[in-house]
Design a protein around this motif. Structure first.
Motif, short mmCIF file in Angstrom:
data_model
loop_
_atom_site.label_atom_id
_atom_site.label_comp_id
_atom_site.label_asym_id
_atom_site.label_seq_id
_atom_site.Cartn_x
_atom_site.Cartn_y
_atom_site.Cartn_z
N TYR A 1 0.86 -1.18 0.00
CA TYR A 1 0.00 0.00 0.00
C TYR A 1 0.90 1.23 0.00
CZ TYR A 1 -3.50 3.43 1.29
OH TYR A 1 -4.32 4.53 1.30
N THR A 2 0.76 2.03 -1.07
CA THR A 2 1.59 3.23 -1.23
C THR A 2 0.68 4.43 -1.44
OG1 THR A 2 1.72 2.97 -3.64
CG2 THR A 2 3.40 1.83 -2.32
N GLU A 3 1.32 5.57 -1.73
CA GLU A 3 0.54 6.77 -1.99
C GLU A 3 -0.36 6.60 -3.21
OE1 GLU A 3 3.27 9.94 -2.43
OE2 GLU A 3 3.87 9.96 -0.30
N SER B 1 -11.84 -2.03 -0.50
CA SER B 1 -11.61 -1.05 0.55
C SER B 1 -12.77 -0.06 0.51
CB SER B 1 -10.28 -0.31 0.35
OG SER B 1 -10.10 0.68 1.34
N ASN B 2 -13.38 0.12 1.66
CA ASN B 2 -14.57 1.00 1.73
C ASN B 2 -15.63 0.56 0.72
OD1 ASN B 2 -13.41 2.63 3.76
ND2 ASN B 2 -12.30 3.81 2.20
N SER C 1 -1.17 -0.26 5.53
CA SER C 1 -0.68 1.08 5.93
C SER C 1 0.51 1.49 5.07
CB SER C 1 -0.28 1.09 7.41
OG SER C 1 0.74 0.13 7.65
N SER C 2 0.57 2.78 4.85
CA SER C 2 1.73 3.36 4.18
C SER C 2 2.41 4.29 5.19
CB SER C 2 1.29 4.14 2.93
OG SER C 2 0.45 5.22 3.30
N ASP D 1 2.04 7.43 5.45
CA ASP D 1 1.16 8.50 5.90
C ASP D 1 -0.28 8.06 6.19
OD1 ASP D 1 3.28 10.30 5.50
OD2 ASP D 1 2.76 10.46 3.36
N GLU D 2 -0.64 6.85 5.77
CA GLU D 2 -2.07 6.50 5.85
C GLU D 2 -2.25 5.02 6.17
OE1 GLU D 2 -6.09 6.97 3.08
OE2 GLU D 2 -4.08 7.31 2.23
N THR D 3 -3.36 4.76 6.81
CA THR D 3 -3.74 3.37 7.13
C THR D 3 -5.18 3.16 6.69
OG1 THR D 3 -2.28 3.28 9.06
CG2 THR D 3 -4.08 1.67 8.97
N ILE D 4 -5.42 2.01 5.98
CA ILE D 4 -6.78 1.72 5.53
C ILE D 4 -7.15 0.29 5.92
CG2 ILE D 4 -6.62 3.30 3.56
CD1 ILE D 4 -6.29 0.80 1.77
N GLU D 5 -8.45 0.08 5.94
CA GLU D 5 -8.95 -1.29 6.18
C GLU D 5 -9.26 -1.92 4.83
OE1 GLU D 5 -11.85 -2.74 9.54
OE2 GLU D 5 -13.05 -2.30 7.74
#
Length: 445
Positions: free
Chosen positions: A60-62, A89-90, A139-140, A142-146
């Protein structure tokens, strides 16, 4: 006895075959269910391997979720594969495998806790799939996602394997059923051969062709063979003793009887009649002694030839009475005993009926299974009711009555008792007397 054992073995064989027929389908269904469960378990493990392979390769990147162009699981790289992988995701699809490129499939997005996998069957547009999903965190810097990782496999593959398995199983079950049934039948006939041989030897003894059981038998039947031979030997010894004693007694009586018949005392008609009767009884007992008395092992004597012979003789003896003889007996009716004894029974009763009749004598024979009934009817005056019981008592005769019944009744009574039969006297539909003999061979065979 042996026939009953053979019948029992036949019934047991049919029961075993029936149980086999019932057990084989149950076994088939059970194995089929077990095989299906193993295929589903194997499918789950395969999907888990694909799922963990995807998780190990995802980044997972930008720019979002990144996957290598070609992933480790080859099934997910083939367009023609029935296994697909997706990442959501979402509730939005962010990646799918090459195998899902041309597939119109939307997975069920079940709510599961992070790190918990869910395996179940889902249906989409009428088709069934096995779906394994796992919710994880990407997670990257700057950010973390489910993210939800989903791997799906079509159920058609399992169905094809099940169809192949069923076809193969049915073929093998049929082969096994035929082989087992054939082995059971061969085993039954092989194991029952000694019983059939023993049954044949017993029938040979019954027919008078043999006196002992001589065959070689398995240890299970040796005791039966020994017991039957002991019984036969004991019976033979008793018969010989009976024959010798009866012969000695009859011969001992003949001399004083001859002296009495030649004495002046015998000039009286009543005395002469009694002496003649004694002489008849002695002759009868001598004949019985000569023929071996009655045997426990009795042969089958056909009734029709004996009855026809007696009626033929009576038609000549009583020619002046113009008697109409009726006989109702078929060719298969049999008397389980000696032919001489049957002639004594029918001869005495038919002779009495001829003496008493007014022109009509009838013999009717009925045989249901092992119960034999012999009925002699006449159209004479009959036997008075108050005299019937008296006539059946040993030593009683009714010659002094107009009916004429009673001649030889002592002989008939002895023979009926010897064969465990029953004699009854009643009114005949013809108007005279009816003498009915009943023999139940169920108890004597």
């Amino acid at each position: 006895m042996v026939g009953n054992q053979v019948s029992l073995k036949i019934r047991q064989g049919f029961i075993l075959v029936f149980l086999l027929i019932v057990a084989m389908p149950i076994l088939f269904v059970s194995i089929g269910n077990a095989y299906r469960a193993s295929l589903i378990e194997a499918t789950q493990k395969t999907l888990e391997a694909h799922l963990y392979s995807i998780i190990s390769e995802v980044e997972y990147t930008e720019q979002g979720v990144q996957m290598p162009r070609s992933i480790l699981a080859p099934e997910l790289n083939r367009v023609t594969s029935d296994t697909y992988a997706m990442i959501y995701s979402n509730n939005e699809q962010v990646w799918h495998s090459e195998s899902a490129l041309n597939v119109d499939f939307k997975p069920d997005l079940f709510n599961t806790e992070t790190g918990t996998s869910d395996f179940r069957m889902v249906t989409f547009k009428g088709r069934k799939y096995w779906q394994l999903s796992l919710t994880g965190i990407l997670s990257s810097l700057d950010e973390t996602i489910e993210a939800r990782f989903i791997v799906v496999k079509s159920n058609e593959g399992i169905l094809r394997l099940m169809e192949g398995f069923k076809e193969t199983s049915i073929n093998w079950m049929l082969i096994m059923g035929v082989v087992i049934t054939a082995l059971m039948i061969i085993g039954f006939f092989w194991s029952s051969r000694p019983l059939h041989r023993l049954d044949k030897e017993i029938k040979a003894i019954e027919s008078g062709d043999s006196t002992r059981i001589k065959g070689s038998y398995p240890i299970e039947l040796q005791t039966i063979k020994a017991d039957l031979n002991l019984l036969l030997d004991s019976q033979q010894r008793q018969k010989e003793r009976y024959r010798a004693s009866l012969s000695d007694l009859a011969h001992a009586l003949k001399t004083p009887l001859a002296v009495l018949k030649s004495s002046p005392l015998a000039q009286d008609s009543d005395a002469q009649e009694q002496l003649d009767r004694i002489n008849v009884m002695i002759e009868h007992q001598l004949k019985r002694a000569a023929t071996g008395a009655s045997d426990t092992w009795k042969k089958q004597t056909l009734i029709k030839p004996v009855a026809e012979s007696i009626f033929n003789a009576m038609s000549k003896v009583y020619r002046d009475k113009n008697i109409e003889f009726s006989i109702d007996v078929n060719d298969k009716h049999f008397f389980l005993g000696d032919k001489t004894d049957l002639m004594e029974l029918l001869g005495n009763l038919i002779d009495n009926a001829c003496k008493a009749c007014d022109g009509h004598v009838a013999l009717t024979v009925k045989q249901v299974k092992k119960r034999l009934t012999l009925t002699i009817d006449d159209n004479g005056p009959g036997v008075p009711k108050e005299k019937r019981e008296l006539l059946l008592q040993r030593g009683t005769r009714l010659d002094s009555y107009e009916s004429g019944h009673g001649v030889g009744m002592a002989i008939v009574a002895d023979l009926v008792n010897g064969y465990h039969g029953m004699l009854t006297i009643s009114d005949s539909p013809l108007g005279g007397a009816r003498f009915e003999l009943e023999f139940d061979y169920q108890e004597t065979t």
